[in-house]
Scaffold this active site. Structure first.
Site, short mmCIF file in Angstrom:
data_model
loop_
_atom_site.label_atom_id
_atom_site.label_comp_id
_atom_site.label_asym_id
_atom_site.label_seq_id
_atom_site.Cartn_x
_atom_site.Cartn_y
_atom_site.Cartn_z
N ARG A 256 0.81 -1.22 0.00
CA ARG A 256 0.00 0.00 0.00
C ARG A 256 0.85 1.28 0.00
NH1 ARG A 256 -4.14 -1.23 4.80
NH2 ARG A 256 -2.52 -2.74 5.36
N GLU B 156 -11.15 -9.91 16.98
CA GLU B 156 -11.09 -9.03 15.82
C GLU B 156 -12.44 -8.34 15.63
OE1 GLU B 156 -8.32 -8.23 14.29
OE2 GLU B 156 -7.32 -9.58 15.70
N ASN C 109 38.05 27.59 -9.39
CA ASN C 109 38.76 26.47 -8.77
C ASN C 109 38.89 25.24 -9.65
OD1 ASN C 109 35.97 26.17 -8.62
ND2 ASN C 109 36.04 24.92 -6.77
#
Length: 489
Positions: free
Chosen positions: A19, A166, A397
């Protein structure tokens, strides 16, 4: 060390996390400077367990390499097939037993996607487990809305947990229960090993459920208890990016509250982001729109923001940093940075130094009291104390193959629009003229002038741009000049 030091902590981090819609394993996603599993490992490590095992599966090469970076003492166990939480715990315990570890004591099982869970809550779980003499202790939470969660059913007299039901299987009375299962447990190690061998797979998913261990132990006459988390938000798991963002918001709020209570003024907490690894001292002020990440440290009395991003940056006492992006820099005490400044890795500003507007600095030391006020690039350079770099200066540089270094001494004054073509050295007390391209060393106390002499070509505009606005303006200026000299008649 706690008297209830766990024999082991097992972190379940094998899931794919579909997901999240990501090629990255779910537990590798980051909030507030740590991966999800990194937060859980840090909380688990605070218990000082004898052994810490992370069960990996999906993306295990990435996760294992990441764990080795953040905690060299972590063991990993592989769950080749995701056959349930009970199976995952069994893989973790087998990793220990195969290496000769005989567990005796408490085993804490937690999940790799719960970044808000604190070490204090895990320690309270272990302490409750020991104090109550439980075979297993469930970490629970009282939530405002328990819809979708497993409900904790307790014995009315003893308070022992008699069941975890559940949501889909719960009665109306059970659905009214606000205490839920977090999926985090403390077990008696020997009882856990024995019970895992009895877990069956005759369920709709054909998996070994860790929660079945509770019923097995309870049926054998052992006590199942619970420890209630002080803040229900600690047990939030991450399954998608919406929940990831919410967890980040909650953790960021926790970090900001800790900072403010420690003496940091955060003017607008809603617009400030903070990593768990950031440190600070008293009387720091953080202005709106500021992000502080990595190993950033803010010393006493400094001010950061608004609209600044500091990563792995040290800010000295009393320094001021505004509208700045800084990565891997050291900013000295009392220094001033910004607005619109970019400090790149290797930058070191001395005490009282200044890097002003539209200045970029990379791999350079800028000495005490030295100023680079505006519109300049300073790369691969060393600048001494109390020098001033003129506007629009560039430290050249890079020759296309290699980087070279420029050295400018103390008490130097360099002109505007200078180019320092490295490698080159400007000695102490030297000056350089505006518009110069410095390609040779400048001795101490010298003035370097490296530009062509100015030549004015009279009448060029009238001859080359006749009839233009510039020509007319020039002619008008000429007539005005004649009138001033009395030449008009």
């Amino acid at each position: 060390m706690s008297a209830n030091r766990p024999a082991a902590v097992v972190v379940l981090a094998a899931g794919e996390g579909t997901r999240m819609k990501s090629a990255k394993p779910k537990v590798m996603h980051d909030i507030c400077g740590r991966s999800l599993v990194g937060h859980v490992v840090a909380a688990s490590r605070s218990l000082d367990p004898e052994h810490l095992v992370v069960v990996v599966g999906h993306g295990r090469e990435q996760v294992t390499a990441h764990l080795a970076e953040i905690d060299a003492g972590v063991r990993t166990a592989v769950q080749h097939e995701q056959n349930g939480t009970g199976h995952a715990v069994r893989m973790g315990l087998e990793e220990l037993s195969d290496s000769g570890v005989a567990l005796d004591g408490t085993v804490v099982v937690t999940c790799g996607d719960t970044p808000l869970l604190t070490g204090e809550t895990l320690q309270a779980l272990a302490d409750t487990h020991a104090a109550d003499g439980n075979a297993v202790t469930v970490l629970t939470a009282q939530v405002p809305d328990s819809t979708g969660y497993g409900r904790i059913v307790r014995d009315a007299d003893s308070g022992a947990v008699t069941d975890i039901v559940e949501h889909k299987d719960a009665t109306e009375a059970q659905r009214a229960i606000s205490e839920i299962n977090s999926g985090v447990f403390a077990f008696d190690a020997r009882l856990l090993v024995d019970a895992l061998g009895k877990v069956r797979t005759d369920n709709s998913q054909g998996e070994e459920y860790l929660t079945d261990v509770l019923g097995i132990l309870r049926s054998a006459g052992h006590r199942v208890g619970a420890s209630v988390a002080g803040d229900h938000r600690e047990i939030l798991g991450i399954n998608n990016r919406v929940q990831l963002a919410e967890a980040r918001r909650l953790l960021n709020g926790r970090l900001l509250e800790r900072a403010m209570l420690a003496g940091v003024t955060v003017v607008d907490p809603a617009s400030v982001l903070l990593d768990v690894t950031v440190s600070y001292e008293q009387d720091v002020t953080v202005l709106p729109g500021t992000q502080l990440t990595g190993s950033t440290h803010l010393a006493a009395g400094c001010e950061v923001g608004p609209n600044s991003q500091l990563a792995d940056t040290v800010v000295g006492a009393g320094a001021s940093v505004g509208n700045t992006v800084s990565q891997g820099a050291e900013i000295g005490a009392g220094a001033k940075v910004g607005p619109y400044t970019y400090l790149r890795p290797g930058t070191r500003l001395g005490a009282g130094a200044k890097a002003g507007s539209f200045v970029e600095v990379k791999n350079a030391e800028i000495g005490e009291g030295t100023k680079v006020p505006h519109l300049s690039y300073v790369g691969d350079a060393s600048i001494g104390d109390h020098s001033n770099i003129g506007a629009a200066s560039v430290f050249v540089n890079y020759d296309g193959v290699n980087k070279h270094r420029t050295t400018i001494g103390s008490h130097c004054r360099t002109g505007a629009d200078n180019m320092f073509v490295a490698p080159v050295t400007v000695g102490d007390g030297a000056y350089t003229a505006a518009g110069s391209v410095i390609t040779k060393d400048v001795p101490a106390g010298s003035l370097a002038v490296a530009r062509g002499q100015q030549r004015n070509i009279a009448g060029w505009v009238a001859r080359k741009r006749p009839g233009s606005a510039a020509a007319r303006a020039a002619a008008g200026a000429g007539e005005a000049g004649d009138a001033e000299r009395g030449d008009g008649d």
